[in-house]
Design a protein around this motif. Sequence first.
Motif, PDB file in Angstrom:
ATOM      1  N   ARG A  62       0.814  -1.219   0.000  1.00 61.26           N
ATOM      2  CA  ARG A  62       0.000   0.000   0.000  1.00 61.26           C
ATOM      3  C   ARG A  62       0.845   1.265   0.000  1.00 61.26           C
ATOM      4  O   ARG A  62       0.311   2.355  -0.107  1.00 61.26           O
ATOM      5  CB  ARG A  62      -0.931  -0.010   1.208  1.00 61.26           C
ATOM      6  CG  ARG A  62      -1.963  -1.092   1.079  1.00 61.26           C
ATOM      7  CD  ARG A  62      -2.936  -1.069   2.190  1.00 61.26           C
ATOM      8  NE  ARG A  62      -3.967  -2.081   1.972  1.00 61.26           N
ATOM      9  CZ  ARG A  62      -4.885  -2.394   2.839  1.00 61.26           C
ATOM     10  NH1 ARG A  62      -4.922  -1.786   4.003  1.00 61.26           N
ATOM     11  NH2 ARG A  62      -5.774  -3.318   2.565  1.00 61.26           N
ATOM     12  N   ARG A  81      -7.102  10.423   2.479  1.00 63.11           N
ATOM     13  CA  ARG A  81      -8.392  10.928   2.950  1.00 63.11           C
ATOM     14  C   ARG A  81      -9.297   9.748   3.285  1.00 63.11           C
ATOM     15  O   ARG A  81      -9.215   8.703   2.646  1.00 63.11           O
ATOM     16  CB  ARG A  81      -9.088  11.773   1.868  1.00 63.11           C
ATOM     17  CG  ARG A  81      -8.312  12.983   1.425  1.00 63.11           C
ATOM     18  CD  ARG A  81      -8.411  14.085   2.466  1.00 63.11           C
ATOM     19  NE  ARG A  81      -7.812  15.304   1.990  1.00 63.11           N
ATOM     20  CZ  ARG A  81      -6.642  15.766   2.357  1.00 63.11           C
ATOM     21  NH1 ARG A  81      -5.899  15.080   3.189  1.00 63.11           N
ATOM     22  NH2 ARG A  81      -6.182  16.904   1.905  1.00 63.11           N
ATOM     23  N   THR A  82     -10.161   9.943   4.256  1.00 59.33           N
ATOM     24  CA  THR A  82     -11.179   8.931   4.548  1.00 59.33           C
ATOM     25  C   THR A  82     -12.515   9.453   4.046  1.00 59.33           C
ATOM     26  O   THR A  82     -12.846  10.621   4.232  1.00 59.33           O
ATOM     27  CB  THR A  82     -11.273   8.643   6.056  1.00 59.33           C
ATOM     28  OG1 THR A  82     -11.519   9.861   6.741  1.00 59.33           O
ATOM     29  CG2 THR A  82      -9.999   8.012   6.563  1.00 59.33           C
ATOM     30  N   LYS A  83     -13.250   8.585   3.395  1.00 57.75           N
ATOM     31  CA  LYS A  83     -14.552   8.950   2.839  1.00 57.75           C
ATOM     32  C   LYS A  83     -15.585   7.939   3.315  1.00 57.75           C
ATOM     33  O   LYS A  83     -15.278   6.775   3.519  1.00 57.75           O
ATOM     34  CB  LYS A  83     -14.514   8.933   1.305  1.00 57.75           C
ATOM     35  CG  LYS A  83     -13.457   9.811   0.686  1.00 57.75           C
ATOM     36  CD  LYS A  83     -13.993  11.154   0.385  1.00 57.75           C
ATOM     37  CE  LYS A  83     -12.889  11.989  -0.254  1.00 57.75           C
ATOM     38  NZ  LYS A  83     -13.354  13.058  -1.025  1.00 57.75           N
ATOM     39  N   HIS A  89     -14.320   4.133   3.008  1.00 61.64           N
ATOM     40  CA  HIS A  89     -13.068   3.740   2.382  1.00 61.64           C
ATOM     41  C   HIS A  89     -12.011   4.821   2.579  1.00 61.64           C
ATOM     42  O   HIS A  89     -12.319   5.953   2.926  1.00 61.64           O
ATOM     43  CB  HIS A  89     -13.261   3.446   0.892  1.00 61.64           C
ATOM     44  CG  HIS A  89     -13.785   4.607   0.099  1.00 61.64           C
ATOM     45  ND1 HIS A  89     -15.114   4.965   0.094  1.00 61.64           N
ATOM     46  CD2 HIS A  89     -13.164   5.487  -0.712  1.00 61.64           C
ATOM     47  CE1 HIS A  89     -15.286   6.010  -0.692  1.00 61.64           C
ATOM     48  NE2 HIS A  89     -14.107   6.358  -1.192  1.00 61.64           N
ATOM     49  N   VAL A  91      -8.962   6.883   0.678  1.00 64.28           N
ATOM     50  CA  VAL A  91      -8.512   7.264  -0.657  1.00 64.28           C
ATOM     51  C   VAL A  91      -7.074   7.751  -0.546  1.00 64.28           C
ATOM     52  O   VAL A  91      -6.783   8.686   0.194  1.00 64.28           O
ATOM     53  CB  VAL A  91      -9.407   8.377  -1.252  1.00 64.28           C
ATOM     54  CG1 VAL A  91      -8.898   8.790  -2.616  1.00 64.28           C
ATOM     55  CG2 VAL A  91     -10.838   7.920  -1.322  1.00 64.28           C
ATOM     56  N   THR A  93      -4.065   9.290  -2.796  1.00 58.98           N
ATOM     57  CA  THR A  93      -3.784   9.930  -4.070  1.00 58.98           C
ATOM     58  C   THR A  93      -2.289  10.171  -4.193  1.00 58.98           C
ATOM     59  O   THR A  93      -1.685  10.801  -3.327  1.00 58.98           O
ATOM     60  CB  THR A  93      -4.525  11.277  -4.171  1.00 58.98           C
ATOM     61  OG1 THR A  93      -5.906  11.068  -3.909  1.00 58.98           O
ATOM     62  CG2 THR A  93      -4.357  11.888  -5.544  1.00 58.98           C
ATOM     63  N   ILE A 100      -5.369   7.359  -8.146  1.00 61.65           N
ATOM     64  CA  ILE A 100      -6.143   7.200  -6.919  1.00 61.65           C
ATOM     65  C   ILE A 100      -6.263   5.721  -6.590  1.00 61.65           C
ATOM     66  O   ILE A 100      -6.542   4.901  -7.467  1.00 61.65           O
ATOM     67  CB  ILE A 100      -7.546   7.815  -7.081  1.00 61.65           C
ATOM     68  CG1 ILE A 100      -7.424   9.312  -7.322  1.00 61.65           C
ATOM     69  CG2 ILE A 100      -8.405   7.537  -5.867  1.00 61.65           C
ATOM     70  CD1 ILE A 100      -8.728   9.967  -7.686  1.00 61.65           C
ATOM     71  N   THR A 101      -6.052   5.387  -5.316  1.00 62.63           N
ATOM     72  CA  THR A 101      -6.245   4.028  -4.821  1.00 62.63           C
ATOM     73  C   THR A 101      -7.277   4.085  -3.710  1.00 62.63           C
ATOM     74  O   THR A 101      -7.151   4.886  -2.786  1.00 62.63           O
ATOM     75  CB  THR A 101      -4.927   3.453  -4.266  1.00 62.63           C
ATOM     76  OG1 THR A 101      -3.925   3.530  -5.274  1.00 62.63           O
ATOM     77  CG2 THR A 101      -5.096   2.016  -3.837  1.00 62.63           C
ATOM     78  N   ARG A 102      -8.289   3.245  -3.814  1.00 60.96           N
ATOM     79  CA  ARG A 102      -9.327   3.194  -2.786  1.00 60.96           C
ATOM     80  C   ARG A 102      -9.217   1.879  -2.034  1.00 60.96           C
ATOM     81  O   ARG A 102      -9.199   0.811  -2.642  1.00 60.96           O
ATOM     82  CB  ARG A 102     -10.708   3.322  -3.414  1.00 60.96           C
ATOM     83  CG  ARG A 102     -10.973   4.684  -3.984  1.00 60.96           C
ATOM     84  CD  ARG A 102     -12.353   4.760  -4.616  1.00 60.96           C
ATOM     85  NE  ARG A 102     -12.536   6.027  -5.286  1.00 60.96           N
ATOM     86  CZ  ARG A 102     -12.233   6.258  -6.556  1.00 60.96           C
ATOM     87  NH1 ARG A 102     -11.735   5.294  -7.295  1.00 60.96           N
ATOM     88  NH2 ARG A 102     -12.429   7.447  -7.089  1.00 60.96           N
ATOM     89  N   PRO A 104     -11.169  -0.261   0.887  1.00 61.65           N
ATOM     90  CA  PRO A 104     -12.380  -0.308   1.712  1.00 61.65           C
ATOM     91  C   PRO A 104     -12.064  -0.553   3.184  1.00 61.65           C
ATOM     92  O   PRO A 104     -11.113  -1.254   3.518  1.00 61.65           O
ATOM     93  CB  PRO A 104     -13.178  -1.461   1.125  1.00 61.65           C
ATOM     94  CG  PRO A 104     -12.233  -2.246   0.323  1.00 61.65           C
ATOM     95  CD  PRO A 104     -11.088  -1.364  -0.046  1.00 61.65           C
TER      96      PRO A 104
END
Length: 110
Positions: A62, A81-83, A89, A91, A93, A100-102, A104
């Motif tokens: 990661r 960032r957390t969304k 998930h 994020v 960047t 961008i990598t997401r 979960p």
Amino acid sequence: MKLKKKFLEKSKKVAEERINILMNLAEKESNSGKTERSKNYVLLGKKIAMRMRMPYPKEWKRRICKNCGSFLIYGKNARVRTKAKNYPHVVITCLECNSITRIPIKTAKK
């Protein structure tokens, strides 16, 4: 057959140690601003993992950009960032190539 199995186990252990050494070197070089050298260390680590047919360690996986191969240092060349829009998930960047990598986030079941 037993000798071959022992040899494979031993060689995978050595490969994992080398990958850890290379990733630590990549982290040091990336902190000092030598991004090209850190990319080379990351590439060498990936080649070792592919040659030994072993998965890349999750702790390091990661920290690498999948698009440009640079070593990500959060806050320096990566934004985290957390969304919680549709599903919770994280994020990540890459600020060098804007990929961008997401990832979960597992939530507790109700």
